[in-house]
Each structure stands twice: as structure tokens, then as C-alpha cells.
Design an enzyme around this catalytic site. Structure first.
Site: not given
Ligand code: MRU
Length: 355
Positions: A56, A206, A247
Site C-alpha cells: 500500500r 497505518q 494519492d
Molecule cells: O490506503 P492506503 O494505506 O494505501 O493509503 C495511503 C495514503 O493515503 C498515503 O498517505 C499516500 O498513499 C501517500 S504514500 C507515500
């Protein structure tokens, strides 16, 4: 706990297996309790690993998809180019459907597809060689981008600053240093000290499971807080800057990031604290005019009701709304930090200049 900053910044959360036939990832759902590696070979395994967040973070998803489609392409049995392209596109569309919000997934897959379509006169084995070069390049470029982003981000901080982070945008989510948390590792390497407040980041934690783990292993002063505690630490004067990853950044600067990010930005505005978004240009989607055009992933209610608990914490049949991301309005963002430099408002102009 022993600390070793290099061990953290050089984590290989995604890589191509030595024989080039599989994608090897750290299973991020098992951290911090277990460091387990998964070897992904089939399309279903790669899709599931992305969908379940075993791999992720926007850049890491892109890197995984690049390696993934290369491994799948190796196994395509086609007698001619058209057959190869058809099957390549079928696999590509399948991987692309694993998660909708992070643009890096389709960005990496489109890059790989271009290698196929721009070399149609070549033999399939030669195209395969070029695909291998391209997926390794996506990864190497990400390392360089994260380093540059961390460098620019660090220029916005002072020794001793308190930093609030949300979700995980460190080495696990990228390939080196990270984006949102990259400046913290780079600063630490140079002897700077920060006091970091890591939002736990409900519902998948996370911040608690990954960010706190990474920062602590690097010897960075990190304090874990529940998401609803961000306001009090800001009010106490403990936060001099907020730094988050992204993202998908729309052309006007509206930014999709982990659910809860926009709330942090609203609070930061109220308390007069700069709010920085850090990410590579591969996360900027100039085809997406505003945040309203970003597809927000909705996830299983089970993640809210029972996932991390010994027994369910909510009535089994209660309605849940579980968006995985939210969009932070560009007006709340002090600057967007990319590998090419720091963009300030108006973002329609400063982001445009990057491309
Ligand atoms: O659902 P996730 O854990 O993949 O979400 C990730 C995020 O929102 C991060 O902050 C984003 O991908 C930036 S990672 C460098």
C-alpha cells in the site's frame, strides 16, 4: 529497541524476485508484529495484495503494478504481437481495478503499456527486455524522487520542530525515505531532532502500525495519538507543521489522501499551522480538474466494526460509511512538495509549470 536509520530508509517493501518471475513484498498488514514477505506470482495474488493493502501507499502500489504486469507478461503465450497486446491489456485492466484512488497504479501500468505499443515492430522477447528495464526504472526513479522530495521538504522545517503526520508515507509506502515522512528521516540522518505526532489513522491504523514503527526504528521521537487528538496537540502549541503524502492531486491542487487528512488540514488552518502535501509528480493527475473528479474508494464496513478487535465493537447490522480517502481542498494546503520543487498557490499555475 535498537535503532538504525539506514535499515529503515532502505527497506525494500516491494521488489522483483531475483529470477524475475515474481513480485516480493513485505506484507504490511502484518506489521509491526511480524515481518513477513510474500512472493506474488499470479494476477490474482498481485490484485489481492494491492486490494487488501498488503502492499500500500501510492508509489509502492505503482511499483508493484509495474513489476506485476512484467511478471504476468512473461507468461503470455501468444503467437503474434496483436495476441500479446490483447492479453497484456486484459491483465493490465485487471490489475488497474484493484484500487481506484491512487493514480500511481494506472500511471505505472500505462507506462508499461506504452513500452508495448511503441515497440510493435520488435519481437516479443525484445519487448519483454524493454518491459523489464521499464519496471526497474519506475522503481529507481521513485527512489530518486523520494530523496528529492525529502530534501525540499526538509528545507521547510527547523531543528526541534513538532510535526504532525497522518497515515503512512514513509519508506514502506514508497521506495526510499518516503514522501510525507521523508524529510523526518533525512533530517535525522543529518543530526536534526523532531518531535513527531503520528495520527493512528482509523480504521486501518497505518499511522500506529507503520509510521510509528518506522520512526521509532529510526530513532525519531514519535508520539502516537488517536486521530481525534490532533486538535489538542495543535492547541498545546506542539505542532509547527503538518506533513502528509497524497494519492492523487488534481490540477487545481485539491488532494486525495487517507481518510482524515482533510480534517487535519482544517484544524491546521484554524491554528495557523502550515499544512504540506508531499508527493511525486506521478501522483499529480492533470487530467483530473478538481477533487470532485477523484474516485474515492469505499471499503468493507468490517474494517470499522471488528477488524482490529477481539470481538465486534458495533452492532453487527449497523450501517457504516467507510471511505478510504478524502479530498483536502487546495485552499487549506500551504504548499505541495514534489521532486521538481515546491509549488505554492495558485496551484493551477504552479502545478502546470511542472509538466
Ligand atoms: O490506503 P492506503 O494505506 O494505501 O493509503 C495511503 C495514503 O493515503 C498515503 O498517505 C499516500 O498513499 C501517500 S504514500 C507515500
Amino acid at each position: 529497541m535498537p535503532t538504525d536509520i539506514g535499515r529503515v530508509t532502505h527497506i525494500r517493501s516491494v521488489r522483483l524476485s531475483d529470477d524475475g518471475t515474481a513480485v516480493v513484498i513485505i506484507d504490511q498488514t502484518q506489521l509491526p508484529n511480524r515481518t513477513e514477505y510474500l512472493t506474488l506470482t499470479t494476477a490474482e495474488e498481485i490484485w489481492t495484495a494491492i486490494n487488501r493493502l498488503q502492499v500500500r501507499g501510492a508509489p509502492a502500489i505503482g511499483i508493484c503494478a509495474g513489476y506485476g504486469i512484467y511478471c504476468l507478461a512473461r507468461r503470455i503465450e501468444a503467437s503474434d504481437y496483436d495476441g500479446f497486446l490483447r492479453e497484456f491489456r486484459r491483465q493490465k485492466d485487471y490489475l488497474d481495478s484493484a484500487r481506484p484512488t491512487a493514480v500511481n497504479l494506472s500511471w505505472a501500468l500505462n507506462r508499461m503499456e506504452r513500452v508495448v505499443t511503441e515497440n510493435k515492430e520488435k519481437k516479443i522477447p525484445d519487448i519483454m527486455e524493454l518491459l523489464k528495464v521499464e519496471c526497474l526504472k519506475i522503481h529507481e526513479e521513485d527512489m530518486a524522487m523520494c530523496r528529492a522530495i525529502s530534501e525540499y521538504g526538509l528545507s521547510l522545517l527547523k531543528d526541534g520542530d513538532g510535526i504532525l503526520t497522518h497515515c503512512n508515507a514513509g519508506p514502506l509506502a514508497t521506495s526510499r525515505y518516503g514522501t510525507g515522512q521523508g524529510p523526518l528521516f533525512l533530517g535525522k540522518e543529518r543530526g536534526m531532532e523532531f518531535r513527531v505526532f503520528a495520527d493512528e489513522t482509523r480504521p486501518l491504523l497505518q499511522g500506529a502500525r507503520l509510521t510509528a514503527w518506522e520512526l521509532q526504528r529510526a530513532g525519531i521521537d514519535v508520539t502516537l495519538i488517536c486521530d481525534n487528538m490532533a486538535s489538542i496537540v495543535m492547541k498545546n502549541g506542539w505542532v509547527q507543521a503538518c506533513m502528509v503524502g497524497c494519492d492523487r492531486v488534481a490540477a487545481n491542487g485539491d488532494t486525495a489522501n487517507k481518510i482524515g487528512t482533510s480534517g487535519v488540514a482544517v484544524l491546521a488552518k484554524y491554528y495557523g499551522i502550515p499544512f504540506y502535501v508531499l508527493g511525486p509528480t506521478s501522483t499529480i493527475d492533470m487530467n483530473c480538474p478538481t477533487g470532485d473528479d477523484i474516485h474515492i474508494e469505499l471499503r468493507d464496513p468490517e474494517e470499522i466494526k471488528e477488524k482490529f478487535y477481539g470481538e465486534p465493537v458495533a452492532p453487527g447490522d449497523v450501517k457504516c460509511y467507510n471511505p478510504s480517502f478524502d479530498v483536502t481542498d487546495h485552499s487549506l494546503i500551504t504548499a505541495i512538495v514534489t521532486e521538481k520543487g515546491i509549488c505554492y498557490p495558485p496551484y493551477t499555475e504552479s502545478l502546470e509549470k511542472l509538466f
